[in-house]
Design a protein around this motif. Structure first.
Motif, short mmCIF file in Angstrom:
data_model
loop_
_atom_site.label_atom_id
_atom_site.label_comp_id
_atom_site.label_asym_id
_atom_site.label_seq_id
_atom_site.Cartn_x
_atom_site.Cartn_y
_atom_site.Cartn_z
N LEU A 72 36.43 63.89 -34.83
CA LEU A 72 37.50 64.62 -34.14
C LEU A 72 38.84 63.90 -34.29
O LEU A 72 39.87 64.55 -34.52
CB LEU A 72 37.17 64.80 -32.66
CG LEU A 72 36.02 65.76 -32.37
CD1 LEU A 72 35.61 65.66 -30.91
CD2 LEU A 72 36.41 67.18 -32.73
N HIS A 76 42.01 65.64 -36.00
CA HIS A 76 43.24 65.81 -35.21
C HIS A 76 44.42 65.13 -35.91
O HIS A 76 45.55 65.65 -35.88
CB HIS A 76 43.07 65.25 -33.80
CG HIS A 76 42.17 66.08 -32.94
ND1 HIS A 76 41.37 65.54 -31.97
CD2 HIS A 76 41.94 67.41 -32.91
CE1 HIS A 76 40.69 66.51 -31.38
NE2 HIS A 76 41.02 67.65 -31.94
N GLN A 79 45.58 67.42 -38.53
CA GLN A 79 46.28 68.57 -37.93
C GLN A 79 47.70 68.20 -37.51
O GLN A 79 48.62 69.00 -37.66
CB GLN A 79 45.51 69.10 -36.72
CG GLN A 79 44.27 69.88 -37.08
CD GLN A 79 43.53 70.39 -35.86
OE1 GLN A 79 43.57 69.79 -34.78
NE2 GLN A 79 42.83 71.50 -36.02
N LYS A 96 40.01 75.76 -34.95
CA LYS A 96 40.29 75.65 -33.52
C LYS A 96 39.47 74.50 -32.96
O LYS A 96 38.55 74.00 -33.61
CB LYS A 96 39.92 76.96 -32.81
CG LYS A 96 40.68 78.16 -33.31
CD LYS A 96 40.16 79.41 -32.66
CE LYS A 96 40.74 80.63 -33.35
NZ LYS A 96 40.01 81.83 -33.02
N GLU A 97 39.78 74.10 -31.74
CA GLU A 97 39.11 72.95 -31.13
C GLU A 97 37.59 73.14 -31.02
O GLU A 97 36.83 72.23 -31.32
CB GLU A 97 39.71 72.64 -29.76
CG GLU A 97 39.23 71.33 -29.16
CD GLU A 97 39.63 70.09 -29.97
OE1 GLU A 97 38.99 69.05 -29.77
OE2 GLU A 97 40.56 70.16 -30.80
N ASP A 98 37.14 74.32 -30.61
CA ASP A 98 35.69 74.53 -30.48
C ASP A 98 35.00 74.47 -31.84
O ASP A 98 33.86 74.01 -31.95
CB ASP A 98 35.38 75.86 -29.77
CG ASP A 98 35.84 77.08 -30.53
OD1 ASP A 98 36.92 77.03 -31.17
OD2 ASP A 98 35.13 78.10 -30.49
N LEU A 100 36.09 72.53 -34.36
CA LEU A 100 36.05 71.10 -34.69
C LEU A 100 34.91 70.40 -33.95
O LEU A 100 34.22 69.55 -34.51
CB LEU A 100 37.38 70.42 -34.35
CG LEU A 100 38.57 70.78 -35.22
CD1 LEU A 100 39.83 70.08 -34.72
CD2 LEU A 100 38.30 70.43 -36.67
N LEU A 101 34.72 70.76 -32.69
CA LEU A 101 33.61 70.20 -31.92
C LEU A 101 32.27 70.56 -32.56
O LEU A 101 31.36 69.74 -32.64
CB LEU A 101 33.65 70.69 -30.47
CG LEU A 101 34.74 70.11 -29.60
CD1 LEU A 101 34.90 70.94 -28.33
CD2 LEU A 101 34.46 68.67 -29.27
#
Length: 114
Positions: A72, A76, A79, A96-98, A100-101
């Motif tokens: 992550l 990031h 990004q 999107k964040e979800d 990437l998770l």
């Protein structure tokens, strides 16, 4: 007075729900886990360069088995533009964040082949 009791009861129920759902731990300790199945689906683009076997090829680093927080942090950084690689900036920027998770959970769960 009845409305005050209802509000207090509703607030307590909502708080209990969040505690039982693990929300405070996820929000403050960073232990939220992504969906591995979604990560596997999304990884098809990643594994065109980053080998699913965990082997490093050329200058492309292996990402199999990376700790989720490290994955992550790197994504990031791409990004935000803190890491220099135009291809990775473009790829990281589309997630999107979800997502990437999910990718972090998927790649973190894999073991390098020997």
């Amino acid at each position: 007075m009845r409305d005050g009791k209802r509000i207090a009861t509703a607030s307590a129920a909502l708080l209990a729900f969040f505690i039982l759902a693990g929300w405070p731990g996820r929000a403050f300790t960073g232990t939220f886990r992504g969906d591995k199945a979604l990560g596997e689906y999304l990884a098809s683009e990643c594994v065109t360069c980053h080998q699913k076997s965990g082997r490093q090829v050329g200058g492309v680093p292996a990402i199999v088995g990376w700790p989720e927080d490290q994955f992550l942090a790197v994504m990031h950084a791409y990004q935000k533009g803190d890491r220099e690689n135009p291809i990775m900036r473009t790829i990281a920027g589309q997630f999107k964040e979800d997502e990437l998770l999910a990718l972090a959970a998927y790649f973190g769960s894999l073991k390098p082949q020997r």
